[in-house]
Structure formats: C-alpha cells, structure tokens
Design a protein around this motif. Sequence first.
Motif, PDB file in Angstrom:
ATOM      1  N   THR A  75      41.747 -45.874  93.117  1.00 43.50           N
ATOM      2  CA  THR A  75      40.812 -46.528  92.199  1.00 43.50           C
ATOM      3  C   THR A  75      39.985 -47.621  92.886  1.00 43.50           C
ATOM      4  OG1 THR A  75      42.470 -48.150  91.519  1.00 43.50           O
ATOM      5  CG2 THR A  75      42.338 -46.120  90.240  1.00 43.50           C
ATOM      6  N   GLY A  76      40.498 -48.150  94.010  1.00 45.92           N
ATOM      7  CA  GLY A  76      39.750 -49.176  94.735  1.00 45.92           C
ATOM      8  C   GLY A  76      39.414 -50.351  93.840  1.00 45.92           C
ATOM      9  N   LEU A  77      38.179 -50.801  93.922  1.00 45.84           N
ATOM     10  CA  LEU A  77      37.697 -51.886  93.077  1.00 45.84           C
ATOM     11  C   LEU A  77      36.652 -51.395  92.086  1.00 45.84           C
ATOM     12  CD1 LEU A  77      37.455 -54.813  95.667  1.00 45.84           C
ATOM     13  CD2 LEU A  77      39.264 -54.366  94.003  1.00 45.84           C
ATOM     14  N   ASN A  78      36.810 -50.148  91.683  1.00 46.76           N
ATOM     15  CA  ASN A  78      35.927 -49.622  90.650  1.00 46.76           C
ATOM     16  C   ASN A  78      36.138 -50.393  89.350  1.00 46.76           C
ATOM     17  OD1 ASN A  78      34.388 -47.053  91.562  1.00 46.76           O
ATOM     18  ND2 ASN A  78      36.462 -46.809  92.418  1.00 46.76           N
ATOM     19  N   LEU A  79      35.076 -50.494  88.577  1.00 41.96           N
ATOM     20  CA  LEU A  79      35.102 -51.298  87.366  1.00 41.96           C
ATOM     21  C   LEU A  79      36.074 -50.741  86.335  1.00 41.96           C
ATOM     22  CD1 LEU A  79      31.279 -52.001  86.936  1.00 41.96           C
ATOM     23  CD2 LEU A  79      33.041 -53.568  87.787  1.00 41.96           C
ATOM     24  N   PRO A  80      36.608 -51.598  85.483  1.00 44.39           N
ATOM     25  CA  PRO A  80      37.480 -51.112  84.411  1.00 44.39           C
ATOM     26  C   PRO A  80      36.702 -50.197  83.472  1.00 44.39           C
ATOM     27  CG  PRO A  80      37.546 -53.519  84.593  1.00 44.39           C
ATOM     28  CD  PRO A  80      36.456 -53.057  85.474  1.00 44.39           C
ATOM     29  N   GLY A  81      37.439 -49.271  82.860  1.00 42.73           N
ATOM     30  CA  GLY A  81      36.800 -48.370  81.908  1.00 42.73           C
ATOM     31  C   GLY A  81      37.452 -47.006  81.903  1.00 42.73           C
ATOM     32  N   GLU A  82      36.784 -46.073  81.187  1.00 45.58           N
ATOM     33  CA  GLU A  82      37.283 -44.713  81.043  1.00 45.58           C
ATOM     34  C   GLU A  82      36.740 -43.827  82.163  1.00 45.58           C
ATOM     35  OE1 GLU A  82      39.472 -43.681  78.744  1.00 45.58           O
ATOM     36  OE2 GLU A  82      39.610 -45.754  78.025  1.00 45.58           O
ATOM     37  N   TYR A  83      37.604 -42.980  82.700  1.00 50.81           N
ATOM     38  CA  TYR A  83      37.237 -42.053  83.776  1.00 50.81           C
ATOM     39  C   TYR A  83      37.723 -40.660  83.393  1.00 50.81           C
ATOM     40  CZ  TYR A  83      36.035 -46.081  86.647  1.00 50.81           C
ATOM     41  OH  TYR A  83      35.438 -47.202  87.138  1.00 50.81           O
ATOM     42  N   THR A  84      37.044 -39.656  83.954  1.00 52.10           N
ATOM     43  CA  THR A  84      37.388 -38.271  83.640  1.00 52.10           C
ATOM     44  C   THR A  84      37.562 -37.479  84.918  1.00 52.10           C
ATOM     45  OG1 THR A  84      36.112 -38.347  81.584  1.00 52.10           O
ATOM     46  CG2 THR A  84      36.679 -36.166  82.432  1.00 52.10           C
ATOM     47  N   SER A  85      38.675 -36.783  84.989  1.00 50.79           N
ATOM     48  CA  SER A  85      38.893 -35.816  86.076  1.00 50.79           C
ATOM     49  C   SER A  85      38.724 -34.419  85.487  1.00 50.79           C
ATOM     50  CB  SER A  85      40.285 -35.985  86.686  1.00 50.79           C
ATOM     51  OG  SER A  85      41.287 -35.811  85.704  1.00 50.79           O
ATOM     52  N   SER A  86      38.053 -33.536  86.213  1.00 55.97           N
ATOM     53  CA  SER A  86      37.780 -32.197  85.675  1.00 55.97           C
ATOM     54  C   SER A  86      37.980 -31.139  86.750  1.00 55.97           C
ATOM     55  CB  SER A  86      36.363 -32.103  85.110  1.00 55.97           C
ATOM     56  OG  SER A  86      35.411 -32.349  86.127  1.00 55.97           O
ATOM     57  N   LEU A  87      38.312 -29.956  86.311  1.00 55.65           N
ATOM     58  CA  LEU A  87      38.536 -28.804  87.198  1.00 55.65           C
ATOM     59  C   LEU A  87      37.671 -27.639  86.736  1.00 55.65           C
ATOM     60  CD1 LEU A  87      40.182 -27.095  89.313  1.00 55.65           C
ATOM     61  CD2 LEU A  87      41.836 -26.690  87.450  1.00 55.65           C
ATOM     62  N   GLU A  88      36.983 -27.022  87.690  1.00 56.45           N
ATOM     63  CA  GLU A  88      36.249 -25.788  87.425  1.00 56.45           C
ATOM     64  C   GLU A  88      36.680 -24.745  88.447  1.00 56.45           C
ATOM     65  OE1 GLU A  88      32.066 -26.500  87.456  1.00 56.45           O
ATOM     66  OE2 GLU A  88      32.018 -27.148  85.359  1.00 56.45           O
ATOM     67  N   VAL A  89      37.065 -23.576  87.915  1.00 53.09           N
ATOM     68  CA  VAL A  89      37.455 -22.464  88.781  1.00 53.09           C
ATOM     69  C   VAL A  89      36.346 -21.416  88.698  1.00 53.09           C
ATOM     70  CG1 VAL A  89      39.216 -20.740  89.303  1.00 53.09           C
ATOM     71  CG2 VAL A  89      39.882 -22.934  88.284  1.00 53.09           C
ATOM     72  N   ARG A  90      35.814 -21.044  89.867  1.00 51.29           N
ATOM     73  CA  ARG A  90      34.686 -20.114  89.917  1.00 51.29           C
ATOM     74  C   ARG A  90      35.078 -18.838  90.653  1.00 51.29           C
ATOM     75  NH1 ARG A  90      29.649 -22.493  88.754  1.00 51.29           N
ATOM     76  NH2 ARG A  90      29.823 -24.745  88.340  1.00 51.29           N
ATOM     77  N   LEU A  91      34.578 -17.736  90.107  1.00 45.74           N
ATOM     78  CA  LEU A  91      34.725 -16.422  90.729  1.00 45.74           C
ATOM     79  C   LEU A  91      33.335 -15.823  90.850  1.00 45.74           C
ATOM     80  CD1 LEU A  91      36.433 -14.013  91.745  1.00 45.74           C
ATOM     81  CD2 LEU A  91      36.600 -13.259  89.360  1.00 45.74           C
ATOM     82  N   ASP A  92      32.929 -15.565  92.075  1.00 46.24           N
ATOM     83  CA  ASP A  92      31.571 -15.047  92.336  1.00 46.24           C
ATOM     84  C   ASP A  92      30.504 -15.959  91.731  1.00 46.24           C
ATOM     85  OD1 ASP A  92      32.655 -12.862  93.691  1.00 46.24           O
ATOM     86  OD2 ASP A  92      32.789 -11.675  91.831  1.00 46.24           O
ATOM     87  N   GLY A  93      30.723 -17.274  91.824  1.00 49.01           N
ATOM     88  CA  GLY A  93      29.740 -18.259  91.371  1.00 49.01           C
ATOM     89  C   GLY A  93      29.788 -18.573  89.902  1.00 49.01           C
ATOM     90  N   LYS A  94      30.611 -17.888  89.136  1.00 46.07           N
ATOM     91  CA  LYS A  94      30.695 -18.121  87.705  1.00 46.07           C
ATOM     92  C   LYS A  94      31.979 -18.866  87.369  1.00 46.07           C
ATOM     93  CE  LYS A  94      28.035 -14.013  86.387  1.00 46.07           C
ATOM     94  NZ  LYS A  94      28.064 -12.776  85.572  1.00 46.07           N
ATOM     95  N   VAL A  95      31.878 -19.799  86.393  1.00 48.73           N
ATOM     96  CA  VAL A  95      33.040 -20.543  85.949  1.00 48.73           C
ATOM     97  C   VAL A  95      33.906 -19.629  85.103  1.00 48.73           C
ATOM     98  CG1 VAL A  95      33.872 -22.499  84.616  1.00 48.73           C
ATOM     99  CG2 VAL A  95      31.798 -22.740  85.989  1.00 48.73           C
ATOM    100  N   VAL A  96      35.168 -19.430  85.552  1.00 47.86           N
ATOM    101  CA  VAL A  96      36.082 -18.569  84.811  1.00 47.86           C
ATOM    102  C   VAL A  96      37.188 -19.363  84.116  1.00 47.86           C
ATOM    103  CG1 VAL A  96      35.629 -16.538  86.227  1.00 47.86           C
ATOM    104  CG2 VAL A  96      37.416 -18.162  86.921  1.00 47.86           C
ATOM    105  N   SER A  97      37.327 -20.647  84.475  1.00 47.35           N
ATOM    106  CA  SER A  97      38.310 -21.502  83.804  1.00 47.35           C
ATOM    107  C   SER A  97      37.966 -22.951  84.098  1.00 47.35           C
ATOM    108  CB  SER A  97      39.731 -21.202  84.293  1.00 47.35           C
ATOM    109  OG  SER A  97      40.683 -21.978  83.587  1.00 47.35           O
ATOM    110  N   SER A  98      38.230 -23.833  83.127  1.00 45.89           N
ATOM    111  CA  SER A  98      37.957 -25.262  83.328  1.00 45.89           C
ATOM    112  C   SER A  98      38.916 -26.101  82.511  1.00 45.89           C
ATOM    113  CB  SER A  98      36.512 -25.606  82.953  1.00 45.89           C
ATOM    114  OG  SER A  98      36.291 -25.367  81.570  1.00 45.89           O
TER     115      SER A  98
END
Length: 343
Positions: A75-98
């Motif tokens: 987190t370092g010295l990033n400001l307080p607040g809400e953060y989002t982690s996200s995952l995208e799985v792609r097959l042949d350039g298309k998102v197949v799961s997130s």
Amino acid sequence: LIRSSLVTDKALYGPKEDVTISYTIENRGTNYIVPVLKAGVRIVDQSDKELINETRDINSMLPGTAADLGLIWNTGLNLPGEYTSSLEVRLDGKVVSSNSAAFSILPVTLVTGYIKATPPVVIYGNQVLADYSAGNAGNMDIVGLPLRVLVLDPATQTVMNSFEDTLDLAIDGSVSGRVAFLTQGYGLKTYEVVLQYLHQGTAMHVASTAFTVIDGAPPMVNIISPVAGRYYNAQFDLSVTAMDDISGVDRVQYRVDGGSWRLLPIADSSSGRYSTTWIPEKIDEGPHTINFRAIDRAGNTSITLSTAVTIDLTPPDLTVSTLADGSWTNNEVLNVAGNAIDN
C-alpha cells in the motif's frame, strides 16, 4: 467452460502494508484442453487510477484442472480510501471470466523519529545537546503535531527539563531540531531523553536515548594554619577547609617536605574543617614545606596548596661582658636594665 475467483487476505490495510491477492482459474470443461489463457490482475483507487496491472499466461490447461495464482502489492503511502482489485481471464482476446474484490486503506498517523544526546557523559553544570528528528510515515498530512522533548529521572519519572514545539508534517516529510539543556541541579546519575508527541491528549513514545551526569570539578581547599613564613617553637595546627558541592569531599591529605601523603582528620564537618596537631621535636628544627590536597567521591583531586614555615626550638645564647674588680674604663657602662652607670 472457464471459472475464476479472487480474494484479498483481509479487507482493511494500513500504510506500507502488503496486500496479498489470491486468485484461482478453473477449466470446467470435459473434453477441451485450453491452449492459452491470459489472466490479468489490476488494482485501482477510488478515482479509477490504475496502480498495478499484472498479466500471466496459463498454458495447456487440461479439463477439470485449476491454477492457483497470486500477487502481493504494498500500500505504500497511498491515500486512505476504497480500492478495488479485479481479475480478467481472456481466451483469444475475449474476456471469459472476471472477478473483483474491494479493500480499504485506513487513514493512519504514524510519527517516527530518533533522538541523540551529546555528549553521552556530561560534567555536572554543563549543557547536553538533544538532536532529534520527527518524520511522517503515515498516509495523511499531519497538521499541528504537539512534539515534546523531555529529560526524565528514570528512577522517579521526574521531568528535569522539557521542550515543546508544534509541527506540520507532510506525508513522508520530516523535521529536525536541537535542544540544549543545562544540568545544573541534576544528580550524579543517568537520565533518559524522550521524544514524544501528543495524540488526543495521550503521550505517544517516538524514541529515547540517555546521558550520564558526572562530577568533573575538584574540591576547593583553603589553608587555615600554619601561616606561611612564620616561626614556630611549640605545637601548632595543620588545618584547612575543603568543600565540594557536587559529590562531596572523600578525604583530605597532607605531606611534609615531599614525603608520603597522610590523612588529615576531619575536625568540624559543618564547616568542612580538617585538622591535626604537629608537636615539633628537636629533630624537626629548620624550614619545612607543607602540602595539602583534597579528593572528592568522584575521584577528582584538588590542586596542591603549599605553605612554608620554620621550626625553631633553640633559645638564643646570652653572653654577659663585665669589668674586672678594680678596673677603670672611660666607656659608657650599662647596668642590667640598660641604664648608664655614673662613673
């Protein structure tokens, strides 16, 4: 059929803390080997600013198998607040799961610093310098921080000296300073120097160091007797006063004509007088030099004071000159009273 999941190890973090993200990708198909899957993980802040983006390839995933992966972001010295982690799985350039998982960085005030006392051993009455530094290791600016430097007697927690200041510290900023304290009135012991700040009325410890006060001043000696240059034909005193206001006088000594030092007994503790009596004998006749010195409980030795006297125990010879019976003289003749006798 591709399925995925993503979690963080907890929901709340402080500054400079690791966020561990774990994610799993599954091939739920029954008869197809997936040649290449691309798994991309991102973290964004509340303004959708991207802070990290990592992509991994998963090759030749067999049906019914899963890949467990992860990454760590600080987190370092990033400001307080809400953060989002996200995952995208792609097959042949298309998102197949997130997937996504939210977490928060808490507002934290974290004051760090150091303090150093110079010199670490100080002679009583001299000053000691306290060099200090205070820094903001938190993730928010600090305005109006009450900072204190205290000198404490560790045995009683008595505050011997203090210094206070009010600081503004930006994120990752620091301020340095120096305070001088006089050790007048201190005891001969070790003292603690503490750097602290006040948070909602509570003293928060930042750093501490120590220094020791010692007695570096020798005792003061004054000769009372004998009087320099005097002749003595009977007993007389060897007497001095010796004073030491810091550690106190340990002993007073004297010597005669460069001989060995001898202890001079205390005669009056209230006035600091030390004395002995010299009863001279015939062998003592002649000039003598007498030295005096005092040593305090800290081991400091005074300057050596000297006085010179002469012992004379031999009375003068008296020769009486008279005229023989029937003699005549034209000189003045004195009687025993010193008066002239008429011829």
